[in-house]
Motif scaffolding. Structure first.
Motif, PDB file in Angstrom:
ATOM      1  N   GLU A  22      80.970  51.193  51.694  1.00 18.24           N
ATOM      2  CA  GLU A  22      79.601  51.072  51.075  1.00 18.24           C
ATOM      3  C   GLU A  22      79.181  52.079  50.263  1.00 18.24           C
ATOM      4  N   SER A  23      79.337  51.641  48.767  1.00 13.85           N
ATOM      5  CA  SER A  23      79.068  53.001  47.850  1.00 13.85           C
ATOM      6  C   SER A  23      78.666  51.985  46.673  1.00 13.85           C
ATOM      7  N   ASP A  24      77.701  52.561  46.068  1.00 18.62           N
ATOM      8  CA  ASP A  24      76.847  52.010  45.084  1.00 18.62           C
ATOM      9  C   ASP A  24      77.917  51.983  43.740  1.00 18.62           C
ATOM     10  N   ARG A  27      80.292  49.042  44.346  1.00 18.38           N
ATOM     11  CA  ARG A  27      80.032  48.038  43.927  1.00 18.38           C
ATOM     12  C   ARG A  27      79.901  47.798  42.506  1.00 18.38           C
ATOM     13  N   ARG A  28      79.397  48.788  41.658  1.00 18.17           N
ATOM     14  CA  ARG A  28      79.203  48.688  40.522  1.00 18.17           C
ATOM     15  C   ARG A  28      80.528  48.569  39.573  1.00 18.17           C
ATOM     16  N   PRO A  31      84.091  45.454  40.559  1.00 18.18           N
ATOM     17  CA  PRO A  31      84.077  43.943  40.040  1.00 18.18           C
ATOM     18  C   PRO A  31      84.470  44.136  38.469  1.00 18.18           C
ATOM     19  N   HIS A  96      81.722  41.885  52.748  1.00 22.17           N
ATOM     20  CA  HIS A  96      81.018  41.681  51.783  1.00 22.17           C
ATOM     21  C   HIS A  96      81.276  40.136  51.220  1.00 22.17           C
ATOM     22  N   ASP A  98      82.677  39.135  48.353  1.00 24.50           N
ATOM     23  CA  ASP A  98      83.726  39.201  47.340  1.00 24.50           C
ATOM     24  C   ASP A  98      84.825  38.360  48.039  1.00 24.50           C
ATOM     25  N   GLU A 144      90.834  48.284  44.184  1.00 25.94           N
ATOM     26  CA  GLU A 144      89.705  47.058  44.134  1.00 25.94           C
ATOM     27  C   GLU A 144      90.549  45.741  44.820  1.00 25.94           C
ATOM     28  N   HIS A 147      89.615  46.507  48.553  1.00 25.20           N
ATOM     29  CA  HIS A 147      88.319  46.575  48.715  1.00 25.20           C
ATOM     30  C   HIS A 147      87.452  44.985  48.785  1.00 25.20           C
ATOM     31  N   SER A 148      88.184  44.232  47.742  1.00 27.03           N
ATOM     32  CA  SER A 148      87.783  42.577  47.740  1.00 27.03           C
ATOM     33  C   SER A 148      88.345  41.663  48.762  1.00 27.03           C
TER      34      SER A 148
END
Length: 187
Positions: A22-24, A27-28, A31, A96, A98, A144, A147-148
């Motif tokens: 969980e990191s802004d 998330r930014r 993707p 999440h 994704d 990614e 993470h996705s």
């Protein structure tokens, strides 16, 4: 058999940990990196910029990068994915949204990572500073993919190994062709 079990358990733990990150910032940033890497757009764009603005060295690096990327994609997506049937990480491991946007193909190996590492390694052999710059998005692509929920970490590691092998093979093949043709080319 204990080693295989330990590897699977480690893969599962690392997948869950990375997917739950969980990191802004993540998330930014992740993707758009995935979108840019889709269909190797990121690497083709980098190759065009290198060829257009880097003179002989840039053109050499771009050709090496694109050729290595193509070889890695052929091996990872065209051969290994066809031979190895592996499911994507289970949806319940990914906390999440994704996880809904994942390919149906085999998870093993990560073709995105193979392409990213092949391109980056080949460029680094021709133009080290630019290769170092390419390493940043290549690492982000690999992160990614886990993470996705698209890949297990071992899929990414296998993709990276294929990418490194493709870059080494393309470099060796180019040197052999130059030697056989009798051309004098600086390293």
């Amino acid at each position: 058999m204990e080693i295989v079990t330990a590897l699977r358990e480690g893969d599962q733990r690392l997948t869950r940990w990375m997917a739950a990150w969980e990191s802004d910032w993540a998330r930014r940033c992740l993707p758009p990196v995935e979108e840019a890497a889709e269909h190797t757009k990121l690497w083709w764009g980098a190759a065009v910029v290198m060829a257009a603005g880097g003179g002989w060295r840039g053109s050499k690096a771009a050709v090496a990068g694109v050729t290595s990327m193509a070889a890695a994609e052929l091996v990872s997506n065209g051969v290994v994915k066809q031979l190895v049937e592996r499911r994507r990480p289970p949806k319940e491991w990914i906390p999440h949204d994704d996880v809904e946007d994942r390919p149906d193909s085999s998870s093993f190996p990560s073709g995105h990572t193979a392409a990213a590492v092949a391109f980056t390694a080949a460029v680094a052999l021709s133009w080290p500073w630019i290769g170092a710059a390419c390493a940043i998005p290549a690492v982000l692509v690999a992160v990614e993919r886990v993470h996705s929920g698209a890949h297990h970490p071992s899929d990414v590691a296998a993709g990276a190994a294929i990418g490194l092998a493709a870059a080494a093979l393309v470099r060796a093949a180019a040197r052999l062709l130059i030697r056989l043709s009798g051309l004098k080319v600086s390293p």
